[in-house]
Design a protein around this motif. Sequence first.
Motif, PDB file in Angstrom:
ATOM      1  N   VAL A 246       0.722  -1.222  -0.050  1.00 11.63           N
ATOM      2  CA  VAL A 246      -0.100  -0.058  -0.011  1.00 11.63           C
ATOM      3  C   VAL A 246       0.820   1.339  -0.152  1.00 11.63           C
ATOM      4  O   VAL A 246       0.658   2.190  -0.719  1.00 11.63           O
ATOM      5  CB  VAL A 246      -1.080   0.120   1.124  1.00 11.63           C
ATOM      6  CG1 VAL A 246      -1.659   1.361   1.277  1.00 11.63           C
ATOM      7  CG2 VAL A 246      -1.964  -1.090   1.169  1.00 11.63           C
ATOM      8  N   VAL A 247       1.826   1.394   0.746  1.00  7.81           N
ATOM      9  CA  VAL A 247       2.669   2.347   1.230  1.00  7.81           C
ATOM     10  C   VAL A 247       3.462   2.941  -0.179  1.00  7.81           C
ATOM     11  O   VAL A 247       3.626   3.952  -0.582  1.00  7.81           O
ATOM     12  CB  VAL A 247       3.374   2.379   2.261  1.00  7.81           C
ATOM     13  CG1 VAL A 247       4.536   1.536   2.169  1.00  7.81           C
ATOM     14  CG2 VAL A 247       4.267   3.765   2.594  1.00  7.81           C
ATOM     15  N   GLN A 248       4.078   1.848  -0.892  1.00  8.49           N
ATOM     16  CA  GLN A 248       4.720   2.168  -1.880  1.00  8.49           C
ATOM     17  C   GLN A 248       3.928   2.790  -3.138  1.00  8.49           C
ATOM     18  O   GLN A 248       4.277   3.610  -3.645  1.00  8.49           O
ATOM     19  CB  GLN A 248       5.725   1.002  -2.491  1.00  8.49           C
ATOM     20  CG  GLN A 248       6.630   0.387  -1.374  1.00  8.49           C
ATOM     21  CD  GLN A 248       7.820  -0.386  -1.990  1.00  8.49           C
ATOM     22  OE1 GLN A 248       7.774  -0.689  -3.344  1.00  8.49           O
ATOM     23  NE2 GLN A 248       8.697  -0.836  -1.087  1.00  8.49           N
ATOM     24  N   PRO A 249       2.914   1.802  -3.557  1.00  9.00           N
ATOM     25  CA  PRO A 249       2.099   2.773  -4.763  1.00  9.00           C
ATOM     26  C   PRO A 249       1.571   4.115  -4.089  1.00  9.00           C
ATOM     27  O   PRO A 249       1.519   4.866  -5.082  1.00  9.00           O
ATOM     28  CB  PRO A 249       1.153   1.642  -4.889  1.00  9.00           C
ATOM     29  CG  PRO A 249       1.345   0.235  -4.458  1.00  9.00           C
ATOM     30  CD  PRO A 249       2.497   0.706  -3.166  1.00  9.00           C
ATOM     31  N   ALA A 294       4.277   2.532 -15.101  1.00  6.20           N
ATOM     32  CA  ALA A 294       4.997   2.788 -13.796  1.00  6.20           C
ATOM     33  C   ALA A 294       4.065   2.195 -12.830  1.00  6.20           C
ATOM     34  O   ALA A 294       4.578   1.583 -11.812  1.00  6.20           O
ATOM     35  CB  ALA A 294       5.157   4.272 -13.935  1.00  6.20           C
ATOM     36  N   ALA A 295       2.612   2.391 -13.083  1.00  6.02           N
ATOM     37  CA  ALA A 295       1.777   1.928 -11.919  1.00  6.02           C
ATOM     38  C   ALA A 295       2.094   0.356 -11.912  1.00  6.02           C
ATOM     39  O   ALA A 295       1.832  -0.225 -11.017  1.00  6.02           O
ATOM     40  CB  ALA A 295       0.553   2.313 -12.318  1.00  6.02           C
ATOM     41  N   ARG A 296       1.997  -0.361 -12.968  1.00  9.53           N
ATOM     42  CA  ARG A 296       2.108  -1.813 -12.894  1.00  9.53           C
ATOM     43  C   ARG A 296       3.341  -2.329 -12.167  1.00  9.53           C
ATOM     44  O   ARG A 296       3.302  -2.978 -11.467  1.00  9.53           O
ATOM     45  CB  ARG A 296       2.004  -2.204 -14.463  1.00  9.53           C
ATOM     46  CG  ARG A 296       2.304  -3.774 -14.539  1.00  9.53           C
ATOM     47  CD  ARG A 296       2.110  -4.263 -16.027  1.00  9.53           C
ATOM     48  NE  ARG A 296       1.927  -5.776 -16.053  1.00  9.53           N
ATOM     49  CZ  ARG A 296       3.089  -6.291 -16.465  1.00  9.53           C
ATOM     50  NH1 ARG A 296       4.311  -5.596 -16.849  1.00  9.53           N
ATOM     51  NH2 ARG A 296       3.093  -7.722 -16.514  1.00  9.53           N
ATOM     52  N   ILE A 297       4.518  -1.435 -12.514  1.00  8.34           N
ATOM     53  CA  ILE A 297       5.668  -1.878 -11.909  1.00  8.34           C
ATOM     54  C   ILE A 297       5.770  -1.859 -10.437  1.00  8.34           C
ATOM     55  O   ILE A 297       6.174  -2.517  -9.453  1.00  8.34           O
ATOM     56  CB  ILE A 297       6.878  -1.198 -12.703  1.00  8.34           C
ATOM     57  CG1 ILE A 297       7.173  -1.557 -13.981  1.00  8.34           C
ATOM     58  CG2 ILE A 297       8.106  -1.267 -11.773  1.00  8.34           C
ATOM     59  CD1 ILE A 297       8.062  -0.651 -14.819  1.00  8.34           C
ATOM     60  N   VAL A 298       5.282  -0.404 -10.043  1.00  6.09           N
ATOM     61  CA  VAL A 298       5.196  -0.233  -8.467  1.00  6.09           C
ATOM     62  C   VAL A 298       4.462  -1.154  -7.679  1.00  6.09           C
ATOM     63  O   VAL A 298       4.768  -1.710  -6.818  1.00  6.09           O
ATOM     64  CB  VAL A 298       4.915   1.378  -8.364  1.00  6.09           C
ATOM     65  CG1 VAL A 298       3.508   1.544  -8.597  1.00  6.09           C
ATOM     66  CG2 VAL A 298       5.419   1.709  -6.889  1.00  6.09           C
ATOM     67  N   THR A 299       3.213  -1.284  -8.343  1.00  5.92           N
ATOM     68  CA  THR A 299       2.300  -2.348  -7.624  1.00  5.92           C
ATOM     69  C   THR A 299       2.909  -3.793  -7.451  1.00  5.92           C
ATOM     70  O   THR A 299       2.758  -4.536  -6.491  1.00  5.92           O
ATOM     71  CB  THR A 299       0.801  -2.296  -7.917  1.00  5.92           C
ATOM     72  OG1 THR A 299       0.957  -2.457  -9.475  1.00  5.92           O
ATOM     73  CG2 THR A 299       0.052  -0.899  -7.945  1.00  5.92           C
ATOM     74  N   LEU A 300       3.071  -4.335  -8.724  1.00  5.85           N
ATOM     75  CA  LEU A 300       3.418  -5.692  -8.837  1.00  5.85           C
ATOM     76  C   LEU A 300       4.931  -5.853  -7.788  1.00  5.85           C
ATOM     77  O   LEU A 300       4.982  -6.832  -7.153  1.00  5.85           O
ATOM     78  CB  LEU A 300       3.840  -6.230 -10.090  1.00  5.85           C
ATOM     79  CG  LEU A 300       2.688  -6.210 -11.040  1.00  5.85           C
ATOM     80  CD1 LEU A 300       2.599  -7.041 -12.317  1.00  5.85           C
ATOM     81  CD2 LEU A 300       1.361  -6.849 -10.278  1.00  5.85           C
ATOM     82  N   ARG A 301       5.885  -4.999  -7.966  1.00  2.88           N
ATOM     83  CA  ARG A 301       7.036  -5.073  -7.170  1.00  2.88           C
ATOM     84  C   ARG A 301       6.720  -5.013  -5.687  1.00  2.88           C
ATOM     85  O   ARG A 301       7.363  -5.633  -5.238  1.00  2.88           O
ATOM     86  CB  ARG A 301       7.851  -3.857  -7.677  1.00  2.88           C
ATOM     87  CG  ARG A 301       9.227  -3.704  -6.793  1.00  2.88           C
ATOM     88  CD  ARG A 301       9.885  -2.252  -7.402  1.00  2.88           C
ATOM     89  NE  ARG A 301      11.232  -2.236  -6.474  1.00  2.88           N
ATOM     90  CZ  ARG A 301      11.162  -1.500  -5.282  1.00  2.88           C
ATOM     91  NH1 ARG A 301      10.114  -1.062  -4.901  1.00  2.88           N
ATOM     92  NH2 ARG A 301      12.495  -1.511  -4.759  1.00  2.88           N
TER      93      ARG A 301
END
Length: 315
Positions: A246-249, A294-301
């Motif tokens: 949660v915090v990273q996205p 960018a949204a895909r990378i930050v959430t899946l990561r």
Amino acid sequence: SNIGHAQSAAGVAGIIKMIQAIRHGVLPKTLHVDEPSTKVDWSAGAVELLTERRPWPEVDRPRRAAVSAFGVSGTNAHVIIEQAPATAPEEAAEAATPSVVPWLVSAKTASALRAQAGRLADTTGDFAPVDVAHTLLTSRSLFPERAVVIAEDHEGFDHGLRALASDGPAAELVTGTADVDGKTAFVFPGQGHQWAGMGAQLLEASPVFAAAMAECAQALSAYVDWSLLDVIRQTEDAPGFDRVDVVQPASFAIMVSLARLWQHHGVTPDAVIGHSQGEIAAAHISGALTLDDAARIVTLRSQAIGAHLAGHGGM
């Protein structure tokens, strides 16, 4: 308003005069008329000279005025001006006004900077802070000796300006010398810089920030089962910042939206750099990643970190 002019600027002056008359609801007095023309039958009809200013009559239609220009060559121009319609309700205008405003003061020398601060403190009390901020930024030259006074109300601006004038410190005051040939970098941090409620007030106060956050929320929604805006506003059922996924996205979205806000105000980076989710935000702001990528990378990561990697040395 009949404008017989010796130069073209007089016609423009007539237009400005009538725009101001419409704006303030006042019919201006006719100037330089000793007595009405004898060539006009003033008893016929309802036309008369405005020998004194008077309130614009209240009627159920927009205010209108005509400005005429009569040239010696016989070329005439006639312009009709109409009151502009209301473009937005007062509530929306108030919501778009920032609660905290920066006043930029600059001068060639430190003593001149202090003198200017003293003059501002003595003369700006009757003006809206956001109007003063706009005027200082757009209508004055910028010099190397600079200071910024940041406040919410006239009391705060007065305190910061008088501190600057006396060469003293204040919580509202930031001083320094600008490198006029320097470049600008945006630095995006990683996890650990978040706090509860970050961005919530700006979300309500800044339409630009809110629009950028809405775009981030839409992009993130394809990969998460929670609402970004609910997380930022800390609604009752929203997950908290104790979850890495949660915090990273969420912090990514805050960083992107803050960058868009800076860019909206004319601050454009020459370089970007970031760490962790900040690196992803930097890549998006630089144009290397689309918002969806960018949204895909930050959430899946972040989901992978929470589920498989944290505490096991997998990073």
